[in-house]
Design a protein around this motif. Structure first.
Motif, PDB file in Angstrom:
ATOM      1  N   MET A   1      10.069 -25.354 -46.715  1.00 55.85           N
ATOM      2  CA  MET A   1      11.062 -25.589 -45.669  1.00 55.85           C
ATOM      3  C   MET A   1      10.388 -26.180 -44.448  1.00 55.85           C
ATOM      4  SD  MET A   1      13.484 -22.947 -43.547  1.00 55.85           S
ATOM      5  CE  MET A   1      12.463 -23.076 -42.076  1.00 55.85           C
ATOM      6  N   THR A   2      11.044 -27.163 -43.848  1.00 53.00           N
ATOM      7  CA  THR A   2      10.548 -27.738 -42.601  1.00 53.00           C
ATOM      8  C   THR A   2      11.625 -27.653 -41.542  1.00 53.00           C
ATOM      9  OG1 THR A   2      11.297 -29.977 -43.169  1.00 53.00           O
ATOM     10  CG2 THR A   2       9.049 -29.362 -43.829  1.00 53.00           C
ATOM     11  N   PHE A   3      11.197 -27.668 -40.276  1.00 55.60           N
ATOM     12  CA  PHE A   3      12.125 -27.653 -39.142  1.00 55.60           C
ATOM     13  C   PHE A   3      11.674 -28.687 -38.137  1.00 55.60           C
ATOM     14  CE2 PHE A   3      13.283 -25.821 -34.886  1.00 55.60           C
ATOM     15  CZ  PHE A   3      14.648 -26.052 -34.982  1.00 55.60           C
ATOM     16  N   ASP A   4      12.566 -29.606 -37.810  1.00 54.27           N
ATOM     17  CA  ASP A   4      12.303 -30.628 -36.794  1.00 54.27           C
ATOM     18  C   ASP A   4      13.205 -30.369 -35.600  1.00 54.27           C
ATOM     19  OD1 ASP A   4      10.404 -32.241 -38.326  1.00 54.27           O
ATOM     20  OD2 ASP A   4      12.121 -32.735 -39.592  1.00 54.27           O
ATOM     21  N   LEU A   5      12.610 -30.097 -34.458  1.00 53.93           N
ATOM     22  CA  LEU A   5      13.357 -29.888 -33.226  1.00 53.93           C
ATOM     23  C   LEU A   5      13.578 -31.243 -32.572  1.00 53.93           C
ATOM     24  CD1 LEU A   5      14.597 -27.930 -31.190  1.00 53.93           C
ATOM     25  CD2 LEU A   5      12.340 -27.690 -30.138  1.00 53.93           C
ATOM     26  N   LEU A   6      14.842 -31.638 -32.471  1.00 52.51           N
ATOM     27  CA  LEU A   6      15.167 -32.975 -31.984  1.00 52.51           C
ATOM     28  C   LEU A   6      15.369 -33.040 -30.478  1.00 52.51           C
ATOM     29  CD1 LEU A   6      17.712 -34.079 -34.747  1.00 52.51           C
ATOM     30  CD2 LEU A   6      15.216 -34.345 -34.720  1.00 52.51           C
ATOM     31  N   HIS A   7      16.030 -32.018 -29.922  1.00 53.36           N
ATOM     32  CA  HIS A   7      16.361 -32.091 -28.492  1.00 53.36           C
ATOM     33  C   HIS A   7      16.668 -30.695 -27.960  1.00 53.36           C
ATOM     34  CE1 HIS A   7      17.605 -34.173 -24.844  1.00 53.36           C
ATOM     35  NE2 HIS A   7      18.680 -33.416 -24.790  1.00 53.36           N
ATOM     36  N   ALA A 214       5.642 -16.846 -40.085  1.00 54.93           N
ATOM     37  CA  ALA A 214       6.645 -17.299 -41.060  1.00 54.93           C
ATOM     38  C   ALA A 214       7.230 -18.644 -40.627  1.00 54.93           C
ATOM     39  CB  ALA A 214       7.751 -16.266 -41.196  1.00 54.93           C
ATOM     40  N   VAL A 215       7.933 -19.309 -41.553  1.00 58.50           N
ATOM     41  CA  VAL A 215       8.489 -20.636 -41.260  1.00 58.50           C
ATOM     42  C   VAL A 215       9.754 -20.564 -40.410  1.00 58.50           C
ATOM     43  CG1 VAL A 215       7.493 -21.736 -43.294  1.00 58.50           C
ATOM     44  CG2 VAL A 215       9.753 -20.656 -43.455  1.00 58.50           C
ATOM     45  N   GLY A 216      10.341 -19.374 -40.310  1.00 61.44           N
ATOM     46  CA  GLY A 216      11.511 -19.147 -39.463  1.00 61.44           C
ATOM     47  C   GLY A 216      11.567 -17.675 -39.127  1.00 61.44           C
ATOM     48  N   ASN A 217      12.362 -17.323 -38.123  1.00 63.02           N
ATOM     49  CA  ASN A 217      12.429 -15.936 -37.671  1.00 63.02           C
ATOM     50  C   ASN A 217      13.869 -15.529 -37.395  1.00 63.02           C
ATOM     51  OD1 ASN A 217       9.456 -15.376 -37.416  1.00 63.02           O
ATOM     52  ND2 ASN A 217       9.626 -17.116 -36.018  1.00 63.02           N
ATOM     53  N   ALA A 218      14.135 -14.233 -37.577  1.00 63.71           N
ATOM     54  CA  ALA A 218      15.493 -13.723 -37.386  1.00 63.71           C
ATOM     55  C   ALA A 218      15.498 -12.597 -36.361  1.00 63.71           C
ATOM     56  CB  ALA A 218      16.071 -13.233 -38.711  1.00 63.71           C
ATOM     57  N   ILE A 219      16.670 -12.376 -35.783  1.00 63.41           N
ATOM     58  CA  ILE A 219      16.893 -11.278 -34.838  1.00 63.41           C
ATOM     59  C   ILE A 219      17.980 -10.395 -35.431  1.00 63.41           C
ATOM     60  CG2 ILE A 219      17.516 -10.648 -32.474  1.00 63.41           C
ATOM     61  CD1 ILE A 219      16.800 -13.589 -31.706  1.00 63.41           C
ATOM     62  N   GLY A 220      17.647  -9.133 -35.690  1.00 66.69           N
ATOM     63  CA  GLY A 220      18.608  -8.205 -36.273  1.00 66.69           C
ATOM     64  C   GLY A 220      18.932  -7.073 -35.325  1.00 66.69           C
ATOM     65  N   LYS A 244       8.809 -21.929 -30.493  1.00 63.79           N
ATOM     66  CA  LYS A 244       9.853 -22.939 -30.300  1.00 63.79           C
ATOM     67  C   LYS A 244       9.973 -23.900 -31.476  1.00 63.79           C
ATOM     68  CE  LYS A 244       9.805 -23.056 -25.222  1.00 63.79           C
ATOM     69  NZ  LYS A 244       9.009 -21.836 -25.026  1.00 63.79           N
ATOM     70  N   ASP A 245       8.919 -24.020 -32.270  1.00 57.79           N
ATOM     71  CA  ASP A 245       8.922 -25.005 -33.350  1.00 57.79           C
ATOM     72  C   ASP A 245       9.416 -24.437 -34.680  1.00 57.79           C
ATOM     73  OD1 ASP A 245       6.777 -23.335 -33.738  1.00 57.79           O
ATOM     74  OD2 ASP A 245       5.380 -24.926 -34.341  1.00 57.79           O
ATOM     75  N   LYS A 246      10.082 -23.257 -34.620  1.00 61.54           N
ATOM     76  CA  LYS A 246      10.623 -22.646 -35.827  1.00 61.54           C
ATOM     77  C   LYS A 246      12.062 -22.192 -35.573  1.00 61.54           C
ATOM     78  CE  LYS A 246       6.056 -21.205 -37.337  1.00 61.54           C
ATOM     79  NZ  LYS A 246       5.154 -20.086 -37.663  1.00 61.54           N
ATOM     80  N   PRO A 247      12.919 -22.270 -36.597  1.00 65.93           N
ATOM     81  CA  PRO A 247      14.326 -21.885 -36.388  1.00 65.93           C
ATOM     82  C   PRO A 247      14.478 -20.403 -36.110  1.00 65.93           C
ATOM     83  CG  PRO A 247      13.898 -22.348 -38.711  1.00 65.93           C
ATOM     84  CD  PRO A 247      12.671 -22.749 -37.962  1.00 65.93           C
ATOM     85  N   ARG A 248      15.501 -20.070 -35.316  1.00 66.62           N
ATOM     86  CA  ARG A 248      15.800 -18.686 -34.934  1.00 66.62           C
ATOM     87  C   ARG A 248      17.205 -18.348 -35.407  1.00 66.62           C
ATOM     88  NH1 ARG A 248      14.378 -20.611 -28.900  1.00 66.62           N
ATOM     89  NH2 ARG A 248      12.096 -20.504 -28.962  1.00 66.62           N
ATOM     90  N   TYR A 249      17.292 -17.263 -36.129  1.00 69.51           N
ATOM     91  CA  TYR A 249      18.546 -16.847 -36.773  1.00 69.51           C
ATOM     92  C   TYR A 249      18.995 -15.519 -36.191  1.00 69.51           C
ATOM     93  CZ  TYR A 249      21.123 -14.650 -40.737  1.00 69.51           C
ATOM     94  OH  TYR A 249      22.018 -13.970 -41.525  1.00 69.51           O
TER      95      TYR A 249
END
Length: 376
Positions: A1-7, A214-220, A244-249
């Protein structure tokens, strides 16, 4: 999985990005319709794909483990093939369902013994077997096994629980390395920040999760009864720490207003049963406010369900007709309302993305929050 932050928005922390997995592209911010038991309630997969058009949906480990059972899913070739869905899927680890069982489960360091809500049989979840179950289900994004604490929560309990969740995370990571993927495509793993509504615990947990790499992180552990302002405060603390360079769920959130406010805090991914559950009870979400379609005031209102016409049901049916279906207890009422609500949620996050990219998100968000708080 990759994540590109555009703006990133200039007046808030709202972000527009792109997640890419082996099952395709996910444009963020994104809302994931909840397909707990291999189905988004009230919607055919064809309607889900063509009319609502999400990049990703959510399945649930607890429910799929109990029914149809993991051996059936493995024989089918995984959840994607079983439910005929060729786009992305995320699976919750079952931690929230274990939390919701309360009187039917016992939590120990080894894991959780729980009683099935279906037939009363006993089962055991550990960080290790939950990773194995999620490998067998075959979702594109899988979650760490954690404990979701209740609200309100005693500080000492919240702290003990958080540290146990961190130890469970280490066990998840270690065991995943030993269990290969099953269906020829990769799986991304997200750990989960806990800590209830205590600032120091949330900060400590966010640091621990960020360091897991990890490639992304979550908040539970939010949207469990705490005031919205406390939710936002916890999310702001956590998003200031998570990379900042990884998705947040943000798991299990929420109302349209909750989603917009948390997008402004830097959250990228959301899921919630609210659009489908509320639809089945006759509550419709719109950009101008929310509607209880069962109210008598709609009995002779022949205007479209939603003149903004996000989905075809909004103009094919009138408010009066939809009310009639609900009052008559017709199945079609719930189907129409579900398609509408899911369509609105998808429109909301996609419009938010457009506004972020255009540099106009914050003013648009403020206007939308005021409008959507209105009872029509």
């Amino acid at each position: 999985m990759t994540f590109d932050l555009l703006h990133t928005d200039i007046n808030s922390k709202a972000r527009a990005g792109v997640i890419t997995t082996d099952h395709g592209v996910i444009e963020t911010p994104i809302f994931m319709p909840v397909g707990t038991a291999a189905t988004v309630k009230g919607v055919h997969q064809r309607e889900l794909k063509e009319d609502i058009n999400p990049d990703i949906i959510l399945g649930n480990t607890y429910h799929l483990y109990l029914r149809p059972k993991t051996e059936i899913l493995e024989k089918a070739g995984g959840l994607h093939k079983f439910m005929n869905w060729d786009r992305n899927i995320l699976t919750d680890s079952g931690g929230f369902q274990v939390y919701s069982l309360s009187g039917r489960r016992k939590i120990k360091e080894e894991g959780v013994k729980f009683k099935s809500h279906i037939d009363g049989s006993y089962h055991f979840f550990s960080p290790e077997n939950v990773m194995e179950i999620q490998r067998t289900i075959g979702a594109d994004i899988i979650m760490a096994f954690d404990e979701c604490t209740p609200y309100p929560c005693d500080y000492r309990y919240a702290k003990r629980s958080m540290h146990m969740t961190h130890r469970w995370l280490d066990r998840c990571i270690s065991h995943l390395e030993k269990v290969p993927v099953k269906y020829g495509y990769d799986q991304a793993f997200f750990p989960i920040v806990q800590g209830s509504t205590f600032k120091d615990l949330r900060a400590e947990s966010a640091e621990y999760i960020a360091n897991a790499g990890a490639v992304g992180n979550a908040i539970g552990g939010l949207s469990v009864g705490e005031p919205a302002e406390e939710m936002y405060e916890m999310c702001e603390i956590v998003t200031n720490i998570l990379p900042k360079d990884k998705p947040r769920y943000l798991m299990g959130v929420g109302t349209p207003i909750n989603i917009l406010e948390n997008i402004a805090l830097g959250i990228d991914m959301f899921d919630c049963v609210m659009p489908t559950r509320n639809a089945r009870n006759g509550m419709l979400f719109t950009s101008e406010g929310f509607i209880n379609i069962k109210n008598k005031k709609w009995a002779d209102d022949f205007s479209p369900i939603d003149p903004m016409a996000i989905t075809w049901v909004d103009t094919d049916y009138s408010k009066a007709y939809l009310r009639h279906l609900f009052i008559s207890d017709e199945y079609l009422a719930k189907q129409i309302a579900t398609i509408h609500n899911l369509g609105f949620y998808m429109w909301l996050v996609r419009e938010a993305r457009k506004q972020i990219l255009a540099g106009t998100f914050y003013a648009w968000k403020e206007k939308m929050v005021k409008q959507m708080a209105t009872r029509l």
